[in-house]
Scaffold this active site. Structure first.
Site, PDB file in Angstrom:
ATOM      1  N   ALA A 117       0.690  -1.138   0.143  1.00  0.00           N
ATOM      2  CA  ALA A 117      -0.143  -0.076   0.010  1.00  0.00           C
ATOM      3  C   ALA A 117       0.952   1.157  -0.060  1.00  0.00           C
ATOM      4  O   ALA A 117       2.118   1.161   0.275  1.00  0.00           O
ATOM      5  CB  ALA A 117      -0.844  -0.088   1.219  1.00  0.00           C
ATOM      6  N   LYS A 118       0.430   2.223  -0.088  1.00  0.00           N
ATOM      7  CA  LYS A 118       0.836   3.720   0.094  1.00  0.00           C
ATOM      8  C   LYS A 118      -0.029   4.912  -0.021  1.00  0.00           C
ATOM      9  O   LYS A 118      -1.176   4.683  -0.433  1.00  0.00           O
ATOM     10  CB  LYS A 118       1.804   4.068  -1.406  1.00  0.00           C
ATOM     11  CG  LYS A 118       2.965   4.807  -1.003  1.00  0.00           C
ATOM     12  CD  LYS A 118       3.966   3.917  -0.220  1.00  0.00           C
ATOM     13  CE  LYS A 118       5.317   5.043   0.015  1.00  0.00           C
ATOM     14  NZ  LYS A 118       6.698   4.156   0.417  1.00  0.00           N
TER      15      LYS A 118
END
Ligand code: NAD
Length: 425
Positions: A117-118
């Protein structure tokens, strides 16, 4: 006469899109090598969830600003999504998507049970007061609240964020839950359940990867480091502590050079006082571009994406590049470096020490238990060096670059997870 500009002129493609194109190119190469079918390739190229939010921020003078925020969960087939949160004025959905994708391969490569994720907020944190930053962080978290949680998606620091940001996130989430939830973020202060060794883990990992790739005594090995933030400054320190001679570093304020080696501890103290490396008296000023062309043994890009391109790659004299930053080398530069025999230890391996210790922090939080700094470092070192050995042997067996090998391993593991789980419904 009008001049025709080809639609692929890099300058016309937004930087975030160029970053995503690089990530997709690397995925494509790995998928081709692994013989993945088109459907699976499309699954891996597409984020599972992307959320764009508008974040209103009340400024000290009463004005209301609205900034854009993002959270992308690229893949969750091997475990909860995991990835940093970036505050930077040019961040956009494409950049965040690319960074989330790299997190997926990185976690698979080093064998930790996470997806990728980011997060990002398109804001310059240096232009905000601490109270404005706190309000911005808390509001962004409340907007992405449905996505995050210790079993769903666990943010961590990245460019422009730090331990304090993580403490505000943990508090905002915990207030909403009604009890303390330390496992919702990693990279928190130790007093809130942060792991010993997390703050310097990415940098220590860069040093471990650099020394493993060097394969000889670090004594007197010359190093240049681009970016003197959380990753670059401590990477310079760890390399210097190991016996290397760090002869040049840069940050947004400028670049400094000392042929005999910079005193990194002194430079770090100077930067915490003045806010940048510019004006450091125990070295000479140099241009940002010149740093890349120095005759050094090792180059550590530790700033942002796209630092090494087809323009400067032919002038790089370092024989070893160790990527502290995510995505600092474009695919075109990669080809030039491979042809010139330059070894590149890729981001998803070289900077994985950070997410490994984030994982160890999360494991400690979930068990309400803590390990000593030595235990944490030992576990990180083992996981990182195992991955390094694997990447090196796959690269040798299949005549690939280290980046291609790292992607073949990381993408291959995620593809296997998809195939074993099957498709619902
Ligand atoms: P940071 O905000 O602490 O530091 C970034 C540094 O880069 C600053 O010194 C800034 O001045 C410098 N910089 C920016 N543009 C520059 C330019 N054009 N030339 C020279 N210097 C420039 O961020 P960070 O956490 O150190 O992250 C740096 C890189 O490492 C990013 O690519 C990030 O995604 C990656 N990374 C960070 C972590 C982590 O744990 N923080 C983990 C893995 C990877």
């Amino acid at each position: 006469m009008s001049i025709m500009v080809p639609s692929t002129t890099p300058a016309l493609i937004p930087p975030g899109r160029q970053t995503l194109d690089s990530a997709l190119h690397q995925l494509d190469q790995a998928a081709e090598h692994l013989g993945l079918d088109d459907g699976l390739r499309t699954m891996l190229a597409t984020p599972r969830r992307s959320l764009t939010v508008s974040v209103p921020v009340r400024r000290e003078d009463g004005r209301l600003d609205v900034v854009q925020g993002f959270r992308v969960q690229h893949n969750v087939s091997r475990g909860p999504a995991k990835g940093g949160l970036r505050f930077h004025p040019t961040t956009d959905l494409d950049e965040v998507t690319a960074l989330a994708m790299w997190m997926t391969w990185k976690c698979a490569l080093v064998g930790i049970p996470y997806g990728g994720a980011k997060g990002g907020v398109a804001v310059d944190p240096t232009g905000l007061t601490t109270r404005e930053l706190e309000r911005l962080t808390r509001r962004y978290v409340s907007e992405i609240m449905p996505l995050i949680g210790p079993e769903k998606d666990i943010p961590a620091p990245d460019v422009g964020t730090d331990e304090q940001t993580m403490a505000w996130i943990m508090d905002t989430y915990s207030v909403s839950a009604g009890y303390a939830v330390p496992g919702v973020v990693t990279g928190k202060p130790a007093t809130l359940g942060g792991s010993l060794g997390r703050s310097g883990a990415t940098s220590l990992g860069v040093q471990i990867a650099a020394l493993a790739a060097l394969g000889r005594s670090p004594e007197g090995v010359t190093v240049a480091v681009q970016g003197f933030g959380k990753v670059g400054a401590l990477a310079a320190q760890h390399l210097s502590d190991a016996g290397c001679k760090v002869v040049a570093v840069s940050d947004v304020t400028g670049a400094v050079h000392a042929r005999g080696g910079l005193d990194i501890a002194r430079l770090r103290a100077y930067v915490s006082e003045t806010g940048g490396v510019r004006g450091f008296h125990h070295g000479d000023a140099m241009s940002h571009d010149d740093l890349f062309e120095l005759d050094v043994d090792v180059l550590v890009p530790a700033a942002l994406e796209g630092a090494i391109t087809e323009v400067n790659a032919p002038r790089i004299r370092a024989r070893l590049i160790v990527e502290g930053a995510n995505g600092p080398t474009t695919p075109a530069a990669d080809e030039i470096l491979a042809a010139s025999g330059t070894t590149v230890v890729p981001d998803i391996l070289a900077n994985a020490g950070g997410v490994i210790v984030s994982y160890l922090e999360w494991v400690q939080n979930m068990q309400a238990y803590s390990w000593s700094a030595g235990e944490v470092e030992g576990k990180m070192r083992d996981l990182l060096l195992n991955a390094f050995t694997e990447v090196r042997s796959v690269a040798a067996e299949r005549a690939m670059t280290l980046r291609q090998a790292a992607h073949v391993i990381g993408v291959g593991r995620v593809a296997d997870a998809h195939q074993m789980r099957g498709l619902y419904p």
